[in-house]
Design a protein around this motif. Structure first.
Motif, PDB file in Angstrom:
ATOM      1  N   GLY A  16      43.468  35.208  34.399  1.00 19.91           N
ATOM      2  CA  GLY A  16      44.423  34.828  35.439  1.00 19.91           C
ATOM      3  C   GLY A  16      44.416  35.789  36.609  1.00 19.91           C
ATOM      4  N   LEU A  17      44.313  37.086  36.334  1.00 21.24           N
ATOM      5  CA  LEU A  17      44.284  38.078  37.400  1.00 21.24           C
ATOM      6  C   LEU A  17      43.043  37.903  38.262  1.00 21.24           C
ATOM      7  CD1 LEU A  17      45.508  40.608  38.707  1.00 21.24           C
ATOM      8  CD2 LEU A  17      44.171  41.984  37.095  1.00 21.24           C
ATOM      9  N   ALA A  18      41.890  37.689  37.639  1.00 24.09           N
ATOM     10  CA  ALA A  18      40.668  37.479  38.397  1.00 24.09           C
ATOM     11  C   ALA A  18      40.783  36.253  39.296  1.00 24.09           C
ATOM     12  CB  ALA A  18      39.482  37.331  37.439  1.00 24.09           C
ATOM     13  N   ASP A  19      41.405  35.196  38.772  1.00 22.94           N
ATOM     14  CA  ASP A  19      41.573  33.975  39.558  1.00 22.94           C
ATOM     15  C   ASP A  19      42.474  34.215  40.770  1.00 22.94           C
ATOM     16  OD1 ASP A  19      41.449  31.112  40.091  1.00 22.94           O
ATOM     17  OD2 ASP A  19      43.513  31.044  39.374  1.00 22.94           O
ATOM     18  N   LEU A  20      43.590  34.897  40.576  1.00 24.03           N
ATOM     19  CA  LEU A  20      44.514  35.158  41.683  1.00 24.03           C
ATOM     20  C   LEU A  20      43.868  36.011  42.771  1.00 24.03           C
ATOM     21  CD1 LEU A  20      47.830  35.835  39.726  1.00 24.03           C
ATOM     22  CD2 LEU A  20      47.329  33.849  41.168  1.00 24.03           C
ATOM     23  N   LEU A  21      43.091  37.016  42.382  1.00 25.50           N
ATOM     24  CA  LEU A  21      42.436  37.875  43.365  1.00 25.50           C
ATOM     25  C   LEU A  21      41.337  37.113  44.099  1.00 25.50           C
ATOM     26  CD1 LEU A  21      42.185  41.171  41.286  1.00 25.50           C
ATOM     27  CD2 LEU A  21      43.760  40.694  43.175  1.00 25.50           C
ATOM     28  N   ALA A  22      40.590  36.290  43.377  1.00 26.62           N
ATOM     29  CA  ALA A  22      39.527  35.516  44.019  1.00 26.62           C
ATOM     30  C   ALA A  22      40.092  34.504  45.006  1.00 26.62           C
ATOM     31  CB  ALA A  22      38.691  34.807  42.953  1.00 26.62           C
ATOM     32  N   ARG A  23      41.266  33.954  44.720  1.00 27.79           N
ATOM     33  CA  ARG A  23      41.891  33.009  45.638  1.00 27.79           C
ATOM     34  C   ARG A  23      42.253  33.667  46.973  1.00 27.79           C
ATOM     35  NH1 ARG A  23      44.586  28.245  43.426  1.00 27.79           N
ATOM     36  NH2 ARG A  23      44.009  27.927  41.240  1.00 27.79           N
ATOM     37  N   ARG A  24      42.428  34.993  46.967  1.00 28.45           N
ATOM     38  CA  ARG A  24      42.673  35.728  48.212  1.00 28.45           C
ATOM     39  C   ARG A  24      41.369  36.113  48.904  1.00 28.45           C
ATOM     40  NH1 ARG A  24      47.975  39.478  48.326  1.00 28.45           N
ATOM     41  NH2 ARG A  24      49.321  38.258  46.976  1.00 28.45           N
ATOM     42  N   LEU A  26      38.962  37.952  47.670  1.00 31.19           N
ATOM     43  CA  LEU A  26      38.421  39.243  47.292  1.00 31.19           C
ATOM     44  C   LEU A  26      37.257  38.995  46.325  1.00 31.19           C
ATOM     45  CD1 LEU A  26      41.695  41.265  46.624  1.00 31.19           C
ATOM     46  CD2 LEU A  26      40.411  41.059  48.744  1.00 31.19           C
ATOM     47  N   THR A  27      36.204  39.779  46.449  1.00 27.35           N
ATOM     48  CA  THR A  27      35.084  39.668  45.517  1.00 27.35           C
ATOM     49  C   THR A  27      35.466  40.362  44.219  1.00 27.35           C
ATOM     50  OG1 THR A  27      33.474  39.662  47.302  1.00 27.35           O
ATOM     51  CG2 THR A  27      32.663  40.213  45.123  1.00 27.35           C
ATOM     52  N   VAL A  28      35.481  39.614  43.130  1.00 32.22           N
ATOM     53  CA  VAL A  28      35.892  40.143  41.838  1.00 32.22           C
ATOM     54  C   VAL A  28      34.679  40.197  40.918  1.00 32.22           C
ATOM     55  CG1 VAL A  28      37.423  39.850  39.857  1.00 32.22           C
ATOM     56  CG2 VAL A  28      38.196  39.173  42.139  1.00 32.22           C
ATOM     57  N   THR A  29      34.369  41.382  40.436  1.00 27.91           N
ATOM     58  CA  THR A  29      33.310  41.543  39.431  1.00 27.91           C
ATOM     59  C   THR A  29      33.954  41.971  38.131  1.00 27.91           C
ATOM     60  OG1 THR A  29      32.918  43.825  40.146  1.00 27.91           O
ATOM     61  CG2 THR A  29      31.554  42.113  41.141  1.00 27.91           C
ATOM     62  N   ARG A  30      33.320  41.583  37.018  1.00 25.54           N
ATOM     63  CA  ARG A  30      33.923  41.829  35.714  1.00 25.54           C
ATOM     64  C   ARG A  30      32.862  42.214  34.706  1.00 25.54           C
ATOM     65  NH1 ARG A  30      37.031  36.461  34.287  1.00 25.54           N
ATOM     66  NH2 ARG A  30      37.547  37.707  32.443  1.00 25.54           N
ATOM     67  N   ASP A  31      33.185  43.175  33.866  1.00 25.98           N
ATOM     68  CA  ASP A  31      32.379  43.507  32.699  1.00 25.98           C
ATOM     69  C   ASP A  31      33.186  44.455  31.815  1.00 25.98           C
ATOM     70  OD1 ASP A  31      32.222  46.030  33.827  1.00 25.98           O
ATOM     71  OD2 ASP A  31      30.154  45.813  34.478  1.00 25.98           O
ATOM     72  N   SER A  32      32.582  44.943  30.773  1.00 22.45           N
ATOM     73  CA  SER A  32      33.283  45.850  29.866  1.00 22.45           C
ATOM     74  C   SER A  32      32.810  47.287  30.021  1.00 22.45           C
ATOM     75  CB  SER A  32      33.062  45.403  28.414  1.00 22.45           C
ATOM     76  OG  SER A  32      31.679  45.368  28.133  1.00 22.45           O
ATOM     77  N   ALA A  33      32.035  47.567  31.058  1.00 20.62           N
ATOM     78  CA  ALA A  33      31.579  48.929  31.319  1.00 20.62           C
ATOM     79  C   ALA A  33      31.535  49.156  32.809  1.00 20.62           C
ATOM     80  CB  ALA A  33      30.194  49.155  30.710  1.00 20.62           C
ATOM     81  N   ALA A  34      31.699  50.413  33.211  1.00 23.57           N
ATOM     82  CA  ALA A  34      31.795  50.720  34.630  1.00 23.57           C
ATOM     83  C   ALA A  34      30.438  50.939  35.286  1.00 23.57           C
ATOM     84  CB  ALA A  34      32.651  51.978  34.831  1.00 23.57           C
TER      85      ALA A  34
END
Length: 380
Positions: A16-24, A26-34
């Motif tokens: 849900g957080l990724a969706d809300l940020l993408a709707r603004r 913002l480029t959202v990247t996701r993974d389990s490591a930095a």
């Protein structure tokens, strides 16, 4: 678009957080490591991830490795809370659980968290697909130094869109100067725009550079330009053509480097046909046209805007009010003739009426009569 990197492991409500940020936008990247998040402006993770990284120091090192200047840590808790550390660069957000089946656009706590993360990056709270397309156009035109004309209903966010264009342009570190052409008397508007020399008219006890020169190097917003007198329109046209301004009482031309964004809530073609606006000036201003929509025409914007307004007007030191899902449904059903300005008024009323930290339908007062009825019910 600015990148926000989410470390998904133990991040509450990551989808849900990724969706809300993408709707603004913002480029959202996701993974389990930095390791593969280079170039992110903001790192977002859960509390357990911070522990795995070795605490605050390890988290800061991970953020530094990817170039992120801000960090947000989300944890689950019984009530919503926000604390800042490292001079505001580290944000800790405690999220209360949402009712089962609550979507992101009905989850007040998650919308508040997304707003806190996005606010330093973009001032325009948005979630509707139509607004997203408008932001895409704004981001594109921002890269080119052309004049922009924004048309749309009163209170629909024209100035916010103008500020977004400025913030994404090459002039972002220069002044953004706004003037409301409808709010200044005609006999003062020329002096305010072009500046004046000392003694150039009665009351001119000191020289003034004027709005045009104050915006030199940056962006000038001419809000409600359709209200500008015809005589002044001709002088403005010359400034835009020649890029020079002559202050009142002076014979010396001064060069100016400005990008102009103009707005109006009127049909400008009708204004030209009626002889109230110069056609040549409209062509000069309307290089790239944009149009904002009435709030009722972009319903997905309503809950995120409402939650952002609650954050903006929350009482300092008090708990931030959060929208209940039922309150979001009530707001979505209203037709909002006053657009965002009306929504802002309603949210301020909700803060007054809400005694806890949750805004329910009982706190959503769309008229003075409804407000009196609700107060009477609370007193009974």
């Amino acid at each position: 678009m600015t990148k926000v990197h989410l470390l998904d492991t133990a991040l509450p409500r990551a989808e849900g957080l990724a969706d809300l940020l993408a709707r603004r936008r913002l480029t959202v990247t996701r993974d389990s490591a930095a390791g593969d998040a280079a170039g992110a402006a903001t790192l977002v993770c859960g509390g357990a991830t911070e522990t795995e990284l070795g605490g605050t120091r390890g988290l800061v090192e991970a953020a530094r490795a990817m170039g992120a200047g801000r960090i947000a840590v989300l944890t689950e808790a019984e009530s919503f809370a926000v604390t800042e550390d490292l001079g505001g660069r580290l944000l800790r957000i405690a999220l209360p659980a949402a009712p089962a089946g609550t979507g992101a656009l009905r989850d007040g706590a998650l919308m508040a968290a997304a707003d806190l993360i996005a606010a330093p990056i973009t001032t325009m709270a948005a979630a509707d697909a139509a607004t997203g397309r408008l932001l895409d156009l704004a981001a594109r035109v921002a890269r080119f130094d052309v004049s922009v004309f924004i048309n749309g209903p009163t209170g629909s966010g024209k100035e916010v869109l103008a500020r977004t264009i400025h913030a994404r342009s090459t002039r972002a570190d220069k002044p953004f100067v706004a003037i409301n052409c409808a709010a200044i008397p005609e006999n003062m508007l020329e002096a305010i725009l072009f500046g004046h020399e000392k003694g150039s008219f009665t009351g001119a006890q000191a020289a003034n550079v004027g709005i045009l020169r104050a915006a030199d190097g940056g962006t000038l917003l001419l809000d409600e330009i359709s209200e500008m007198p015809l005589g002044l329109q001709a002088k403005l046209l010359r400034v835009l053509q020649e890029r020079v301004v002559t202050p009142l009482g002076s014979q010396k031309e001064v060069a100016v480097d400005i990008r102009v964004i103009a707005t109006s809530n009127r049909n400008m073609e009708d204004e030209v046909r009626a002889g109230r606006f110069r056609e040549d000036l409209l062509y000069r201003l309307n290089v790239f046209p944009l149009e904002t929509m009435a709030l009722a025409e972009r319903p997905d914007d309503i809950p995120v805007l409402a939650q952002a307004l609650l954050r903006r007007h929350a009482v300092p030191g008090a708990a931030m009010p959060l929208l209940a899902p039922e309150a979001c449904d009530l707001l979505a059903a209203h037709h909002w003739p006053g657009n965002v300005r009306e929504l802002e008024n309603v949210m301020q009323r909700a803060i007054v009426l809400c005694e806890g930290d949750t805004v329910t339908p009982d706190h959503i007062m769309l008229s003075a009569r409804a407000s009196l009825a609700a107060l009477a019910a609370q007193a009974a």
